[in-house]
Design an enzyme around this catalytic site. Structure first.
Site, short mmCIF file in Angstrom:
data_model
loop_
_atom_site.label_atom_id
_atom_site.label_comp_id
_atom_site.label_asym_id
_atom_site.label_seq_id
_atom_site.Cartn_x
_atom_site.Cartn_y
_atom_site.Cartn_z
CD GLN A 270 -3.17 -0.65 2.12
OE1 GLN A 270 -2.88 -0.22 3.23
NE2 GLN A 270 -4.42 -0.90 1.77
CD GLU A 291 5.15 -1.44 13.53
OE1 GLU A 291 4.91 -2.42 12.81
OE2 GLU A 291 5.93 -0.52 13.22
CG ASP A 325 -7.80 0.69 14.17
OD1 ASP A 325 -6.84 1.32 14.68
OD2 ASP A 325 -8.10 0.75 12.97
NE ARG A 327 -5.01 2.08 12.52
CZ ARG A 327 -5.08 1.58 11.30
NH1 ARG A 327 -4.10 1.83 10.43
NH2 ARG A 327 -6.11 0.83 10.94
#
Length: 393
Positions: A270, A291, A325, A327
């Site tokens: 990607q 990460e 997740d 993030r």
């Protein structure tokens, strides 16, 4: 209506007190009693039942719901506000499950790190609600507000809430809520103020360097940024004149994929595809230190160990005690605004990136799909991203 500060509310919650949280007058226009599960006292449930008189619910994070196998109450949710009820529960050690003490036991069991789905009888007398991952920045409801407050106190993402009803059985509003606050000596805040508080806590951003960076894909300008909420730096590479609407890739650092070309994921591919696209069409790549979807390198390697035992990429993170997740894209939004970019053509397959950026005031003008080849090692990973995380691949 006289409201208290968010900091005052956090202090009260840490002491085990309940507070009042009011929402928008154009929404439910109600006040809920809110307590943080980890800090609540033994009388919290009884106080809510006696004086709040509404339905006592237990907002939790999606990670807790998945860990305890708490499925949605209904297959098709037609609630006007999209409240995510799960099946109701009682802890297996309760009798009827309805007493204040037993609902307290059930609530505390929801945040027990050793608890599993088999520790609960279903249906029961406590109603878990699943909060959206980005809290009130995604949905301005009491569910998200209470879980945000729990996180802001440093507690596990779980709370108890109960609507406040007037003596005549109608919902308490305005002057009635103020009278309730004074009678019981409670702190009162609004979801609107909580949203502002969260947005105002965005980190300080400093641009430290700019250099020319020739690469195999083309020539870029590289910028280095520091923030006060991370010890790791953020790198941006850009090609062409930066405009208000820009082609943008937000890429989470992946040492294994980006550097060592691991075939467990599609990150390296990607990144390469994004650099080729930006080199040809212009735009920016924001390289964020996230990460393992935010769990860090060592924990990502531990997740790989679990995957080798039969877990998938989502269940492995959850088994390690993380959400699927972690993030957040506050820093990304800040950097875009630093460059004067308020609208993006986003190179991404992840809907959560769209939602997060828009919550921070970045308009998504267009999605540019980022499809790369799969291989025998990452096919299960790609399937999980599509089926469990909603990626558009």
């Amino acid at each position: 209506m006289q409201l208290d500060s968010i900091d005052t509310a956090l202090q009260a919650l840490k002491k085990g007190e309940s507070i009042i949280v009011v929402d928008d007058e154009n929404r439910e226009n109600e006040g809920d009693l809110v307590a943080v599960t980890e800090w609540m006292n033994d009388n919290t449930v009884n106080f809510m039942a006696t004086y709040g008189k509404g339905l006592i619910c237990a907002p939790i994070s999606n990670a807790i719901a998945e860990k305890l196998d708490l499925n949605p109450m209904v297959t098709h949710n037609s609630d006007v506000y999209g409240t995510q009820f799960t099946v109701s529960v009682d802890h297996i050690q309760t009798t009827t499950g309805i007493s204040a003490d037993e609902r307290t036991m059930t609530a505390r069991a929801l945040i027990d790190e050793q608890a599993t789905g088999s520790d609960f009888n279903k249906p029961g007398h406590l109603f878990p609600l699943i909060a959206q991952d980005n809290g009130v920045l995604s949905r301005r409801g009491h569910t998200e507000a209470s879980v945000d407050l729990a996180k802001l106190t440093g507690a596990k993402p779980a709370a108890l809430i109960c609507e406040i009803m007037d003596e005549d059985g109608t919902m308490a509003k305005g002057a009635s809520l103020e009278a309730f606050k004074e009678t019981h000596g409670l702190v009162m805040i609004s979801i609107e103020d909580l949203e502002k508080y969260r947005k105002s806590s965005i980190s300080k951003l400093d641009a430290k360097a700019k250099v020319k960076m020739p690469t195999e894909y083309g020539n870029f300008d590289m910028y280095g940024f520091t923030t006060d909420n991370s010890e790791e730096d953020i790198v941006v590479i850009a090609n062409g004149d930066i405009n208000k609407t820009e082609n943008v890739r937000i890429h989470s650092a992946c040492l294994t994929g980006d550097i060592f070309h691991s075939q467990r994921c599609d990150c390296g591919e990607q990144l390469a595809a994004s650099m080729k696209y930006i080199a040809e069409h212009g735009g920016m790549i924001l390289y964020l230190p996230q990460e393992g979807r935010g769990i860090g390198l060592i924990n990502k390697l531990k997740a790989y160990e679990l995957i080798e035992q039969g877990y998938d990429t989502v269940s492995a993170n959850i088994a390690l005690g993380f959400e699927e997740d972690l993030r957040d894209y506050q820093n990304a939004a800040q950097i875009l605004k630093y460059f004067g970019v308020d609208s993006v053509n986003l190179l991404s397959n992840n809907p959560k990136k769209f939602e997060s950026l828009e919550s921070y005031g970045i308009h998504i003008a267009k999605r540019i799909e980022l499809i790369v080849p799969t291989n025998a090692y990452n096919q299960d990973y790609m399937d999980t991203k599509k089926e469990k995380m909603g990626h558009l691949i």
